[in-house]
Design an enzyme around this catalytic site. Structure first.
Site: not given
Length: 148
Positions: A22, A74, A80, A87, A100-102, A111
């Site tokens: 990260y 994020n 997941h 919803d 997503h940072i990664s 993931r």
């Protein structure tokens, strides 16, 4: 234009946790980047982080009463697992960008599946803190110019 930026669980630990994945940029530093770019674009931005699913859902619901035009989210580990956050995003009918940072496609198998990508207007993954700025810019390009 008014944008809500939401960060899910453990993102308050950025800069301290798994820096090899990260990076060493803190959530506060990311928020500073977002505020700076929002100011340049003339976008009002609200920033929120929680480790609790219900609080994230409540914040998403607040988009209706706060006149939020778009969301940058994020979801962290909830990416997941949280049908409830999915919803909530559908219920407020606001365009959102998933961040997503990664690069989740290069991570563990569990993931690599997102419950949000198919309903997001776009997903930014693997670009580190810049993903938040790009998400904000994308909402402004796609929706802000039309209203502002």
């Amino acid at each position: 234009m008014k944008v809500l930026v939401i960060n899910g669980p453990n993102l308050n630990m950025l800069g301290k946790r798994e820096v090899g994945i990260y990076g060493n940029t803190t959530l506060g530093e990311i928020e500073t980047l977002v505020r700076k770019r929002a100011l340049e674009l003339g976008v009002e931005v609200e920033l929120f982080q929680s480790n609790h699913e219900g609080q994230i859902i409540d914040e998403i619901h607040s988009a209706l009463k706060e006149d939020i035009d778009g969301i940058v989210i994020n979801p962290g580990g909830y990416t997941h697992t949280s049908v409830a956050i999915r919803d909530a995003l559908l219920s407020v009918d606001r365009p959102f960008i998933e961040i997503h940072i990664s690069n989740i496609a290069n991570r563990e198998t569990f993931r690599q599946e997102s419950l949000f990508s198919d309903i997001a207007i776009g997903t930014i993954s693997g670009l580190g803190p810049l993903g938040y700025v790009f998400g904000l810019e994308a909402l402004w390009e796609l929706y802000g110019k039309k209203t502002g």
